[in-house]
Design a protein around this motif. Structure first.
Motif, PDB file in Angstrom:
ATOM      1  N   THR A  19    -100.140  14.321-107.321  1.00 14.79           N
ATOM      2  CA  THR A  19    -101.555  14.862-107.025  1.00 14.79           C
ATOM      3  C   THR A  19    -102.158  15.215-108.574  1.00 14.79           C
ATOM      4  O   THR A  19    -101.737  16.272-108.889  1.00 14.79           O
ATOM      5  CB  THR A  19    -101.414  16.056-105.555  1.00 14.79           C
ATOM      6  OG1 THR A  19     -99.998  15.562-104.667  1.00 14.79           O
ATOM      7  CG2 THR A  19    -102.220  16.697-105.102  1.00 14.79           C
ATOM      8  N   GLN A  20    -103.092  15.215-107.620  1.00 14.26           N
ATOM      9  CA  GLN A  20    -104.116  16.292-109.277  1.00 14.26           C
ATOM     10  C   GLN A  20    -104.998  16.438-109.114  1.00 14.26           C
ATOM     11  O   GLN A  20    -105.763  15.977-108.148  1.00 14.26           O
ATOM     12  CB  GLN A  20    -104.584  14.200-109.802  1.00 14.26           C
ATOM     13  CG  GLN A  20    -103.990  13.081-111.023  1.00 14.26           C
ATOM     14  CD  GLN A  20    -104.738  12.100-111.630  1.00 14.26           C
ATOM     15  OE1 GLN A  20    -104.547  11.570-111.039  1.00 14.26           O
ATOM     16  NE2 GLN A  20    -104.737  13.102-112.492  1.00 14.26           N
ATOM     17  N   SER A  21    -105.637  17.276-109.840  1.00 15.03           N
ATOM     18  CA  SER A  21    -107.214  18.469-109.263  1.00 15.03           C
ATOM     19  C   SER A  21    -107.093  18.895-110.660  1.00 15.03           C
ATOM     20  O   SER A  21    -107.229  18.632-111.845  1.00 15.03           O
ATOM     21  CB  SER A  21    -105.839  20.217-108.277  1.00 15.03           C
ATOM     22  OG  SER A  21    -104.842  20.861-108.971  1.00 15.03           O
ATOM     23  N   PRO A  22    -108.564  19.087-111.108  1.00 18.14           N
ATOM     24  CA  PRO A  22    -110.066  19.430-109.820  1.00 18.14           C
ATOM     25  C   PRO A  22    -109.848  17.543-109.409  1.00 18.14           C
ATOM     26  O   PRO A  22    -109.359  16.786-110.359  1.00 18.14           O
ATOM     27  CB  PRO A  22    -110.610  20.263-110.341  1.00 18.14           C
ATOM     28  CG  PRO A  22    -111.020  19.490-111.361  1.00 18.14           C
ATOM     29  CD  PRO A  22    -109.337  19.765-111.598  1.00 18.14           C
ATOM     30  N   GLU A  23    -110.651  17.338-108.362  1.00 20.87           N
ATOM     31  CA  GLU A  23    -111.070  15.692-107.981  1.00 20.87           C
ATOM     32  C   GLU A  23    -112.359  15.469-108.945  1.00 20.87           C
ATOM     33  O   GLU A  23    -112.254  14.571-109.252  1.00 20.87           O
ATOM     34  CB  GLU A  23    -112.102  15.809-106.319  1.00 20.87           C
ATOM     35  CG  GLU A  23    -111.889  14.400-105.979  1.00 20.87           C
ATOM     36  CD  GLU A  23    -112.436  14.218-104.417  1.00 20.87           C
ATOM     37  OE1 GLU A  23    -111.116  15.302-103.877  1.00 20.87           O
ATOM     38  OE2 GLU A  23    -113.506  13.864-103.898  1.00 20.87           O
ATOM     39  N   ALA A  24    -112.936  16.185-108.982  1.00 18.19           N
ATOM     40  CA  ALA A  24    -113.969  15.831-110.149  1.00 18.19           C
ATOM     41  C   ALA A  24    -114.416  17.768-111.048  1.00 18.19           C
ATOM     42  O   ALA A  24    -113.670  18.544-110.549  1.00 18.19           O
ATOM     43  CB  ALA A  24    -115.621  15.455-109.664  1.00 18.19           C
ATOM     44  N   LEU A  25    -115.162  17.798-111.925  1.00 29.98           N
ATOM     45  CA  LEU A  25    -115.136  18.631-113.339  1.00 29.98           C
ATOM     46  C   LEU A  25    -116.079  18.296-114.089  1.00 29.98           C
ATOM     47  O   LEU A  25    -116.002  17.147-114.668  1.00 29.98           O
ATOM     48  CB  LEU A  25    -113.843  18.861-114.194  1.00 29.98           C
ATOM     49  CG  LEU A  25    -113.732  19.401-115.159  1.00 29.98           C
ATOM     50  CD1 LEU A  25    -113.882  21.278-114.660  1.00 29.98           C
ATOM     51  CD2 LEU A  25    -112.424  20.002-115.841  1.00 29.98           C
ATOM     52  N   PHE A  41     -99.955   6.530-109.264  1.00 35.07           N
ATOM     53  CA  PHE A  41    -100.558   6.685-109.878  1.00 35.07           C
ATOM     54  C   PHE A  41    -101.279   7.937-108.762  1.00 35.07           C
ATOM     55  O   PHE A  41    -101.399   7.734-107.080  1.00 35.07           O
ATOM     56  CB  PHE A  41    -102.305   5.846-110.161  1.00 35.07           C
ATOM     57  CG  PHE A  41    -101.998   4.894-111.248  1.00 35.07           C
ATOM     58  CD1 PHE A  41    -101.538   3.397-110.984  1.00 35.07           C
ATOM     59  CD2 PHE A  41    -102.499   5.479-112.115  1.00 35.07           C
ATOM     60  CE1 PHE A  41    -101.202   2.811-111.826  1.00 35.07           C
ATOM     61  CE2 PHE A  41    -102.492   4.171-113.119  1.00 35.07           C
ATOM     62  CZ  PHE A  41    -102.130   3.330-113.172  1.00 35.07           C
ATOM     63  N   GLY A  42    -102.126   8.766-109.238  1.00 39.04           N
ATOM     64  CA  GLY A  42    -102.760  10.153-108.634  1.00 39.04           C
ATOM     65  C   GLY A  42    -104.397   9.684-108.475  1.00 39.04           C
ATOM     66  O   GLY A  42    -104.500   8.398-108.525  1.00 39.04           O
ATOM     67  N   SER A  43    -104.596  10.642-107.132  1.00 35.87           N
ATOM     68  CA  SER A  43    -105.857  10.299-106.969  1.00 35.87           C
ATOM     69  C   SER A  43    -107.672  10.208-108.330  1.00 35.87           C
ATOM     70  O   SER A  43    -108.468   9.823-107.812  1.00 35.87           O
ATOM     71  CB  SER A  43    -106.935  10.750-105.611  1.00 35.87           C
ATOM     72  OG  SER A  43    -106.442  12.224-106.286  1.00 35.87           O
ATOM     73  N   GLY A  44    -106.595  10.774-109.517  1.00 40.59           N
ATOM     74  CA  GLY A  44    -107.437  11.055-110.704  1.00 40.59           C
ATOM     75  C   GLY A  44    -108.510  12.207-110.680  1.00 40.59           C
ATOM     76  O   GLY A  44    -108.444  13.089-109.503  1.00 40.59           O
ATOM     77  N   THR A  45    -108.965  12.388-111.470  1.00 40.55           N
ATOM     78  CA  THR A  45    -109.841  13.419-111.912  1.00 40.55           C
ATOM     79  C   THR A  45    -111.435  12.580-113.083  1.00 40.55           C
ATOM     80  O   THR A  45    -110.488  12.358-113.799  1.00 40.55           O
ATOM     81  CB  THR A  45    -109.600  14.882-112.731  1.00 40.55           C
ATOM     82  OG1 THR A  45    -108.368  15.019-111.947  1.00 40.55           O
ATOM     83  CG2 THR A  45    -110.015  15.637-113.363  1.00 40.55           C
ATOM     84  N   ARG A  46    -112.466  13.151-111.936  1.00 38.47           N
ATOM     85  CA  ARG A  46    -113.779  11.966-112.475  1.00 38.47           C
ATOM     86  C   ARG A  46    -114.448  13.592-112.950  1.00 38.47           C
ATOM     87  O   ARG A  46    -114.500  14.763-112.917  1.00 38.47           O
ATOM     88  CB  ARG A  46    -114.208  11.974-111.830  1.00 38.47           C
ATOM     89  CG  ARG A  46    -113.972  11.102-110.515  1.00 38.47           C
ATOM     90  CD  ARG A  46    -114.855  10.131-110.145  1.00 38.47           C
ATOM     91  NE  ARG A  46    -115.657  10.992-108.443  1.00 38.47           N
ATOM     92  CZ  ARG A  46    -115.529  11.811-107.501  1.00 38.47           C
ATOM     93  NH1 ARG A  46    -113.907  11.427-107.424  1.00 38.47           N
ATOM     94  NH2 ARG A  46    -116.242  12.489-106.777  1.00 38.47           N
TER      95      ARG A  46
END
Lengths: 112, 110
Positions: free
Chosen positions: A5-11, A102-107
């Motif tokens: 699990t990745q956070s935040p989704e976007a930064l 993979f995690g869902s990534g951070t954009r």
């Protein structure tokens, strides 16, 4: 089953504004924690592999760290060219082959 | 040479077409992978070949047919695809304890 699990989704950051991305994981036995960078429409580009808690790796403005439950990607004084999606993945060994989950990534968007 | 080369870069096909994606690496890696990635989602594993033999199939529909003719080449044959199969298809090879990815084929199914 292994989970990432990745956070935040976007930064969104201003140029020079340091921050950290988080990757938490649950695995039965860690065989490697990977960080990749992905630009739009391109394949992921390898950044780091971490194997044991306490391990740290650095490359230019990026530093990856690992604990028993999570990994952080620290970005120091980012530049606009650091804008990308950062993917975290854990490695699993199954059916005589390695696979990355993979995690869902951070954009990440770095504004000048 | 540390590249994984994928062709074509873009592909548009109808639901009745047959097409193939090609992947090539000359790093001597003996494990090769196909991943599928939808927009704003992480890559999802489809197939793994180890020493030219299929070792992992992640329950992929039969309209996707992988082939590994030799240790440097990996193909993905496509037939009767659905619009929801539109995605970026990534090939990777494993060496030095990490995956090297190609730039992908952006597939659109009309």
């Amino acid at each position: 089953e292994d989970q990432v699990t990745q956070s935040p989704e976007a930064l969104r950051l201003q140029e020079g504004e340091s921050s950290s991305l988080n990757c938490s994981y649950t695995v039965s036995g860690l065989r490697g924690l990977f960080w990749y960078r992905q630009d739009p429409g391109k394949g992921p580009e390898f950044l780091f592999t971490l194997y044991s808690a306490g391990e740290e790796k650095e490359k230019e403005r990026l530093k990856a760290t690992l604990t028993k439950k999570e990994s952080f990607l620290h970005i120091t004084a980012p530049k606009p060219e650091d804008s990308a999606t950062y993917l975290c993945a854990v490695q699993e060994y199954r059916d005589s082959s390695y696979k990355l989950i993979f995690g869902s990534g951070t954009r990440l968007l770095v504004r000048p | 040479d540390t590249e994984v080369t994928q062709t074509p870069k873009h592909l548009v096909m109808g639901m009745t077409n047959k097409k193939s994606l090609k992947c090539e690496q000359h790093m001597g890696h003996r494990a090769m992978y196909w991943y599928k990635q939808k927009a704003k989602k992480p890559p999802e594993l489809m197939f793994v070949y180890s020493y030219e033999k299929l070792s992992i199939n992640e329950s992929v529909p039969s309209r996707f047919s992988p082939e590994c003719p030799n240790s440097s080449l990996l193909n993905l044959h496509l037939h009767a695809l659905q619009p929801e199969d539109s995605a970026l298809y990534l090939c990777a090879s494993r060496g030095n304890e990490k995956l090297f990815f190609g730039s992908g084929t952006q597939l659109s199914v009309l």
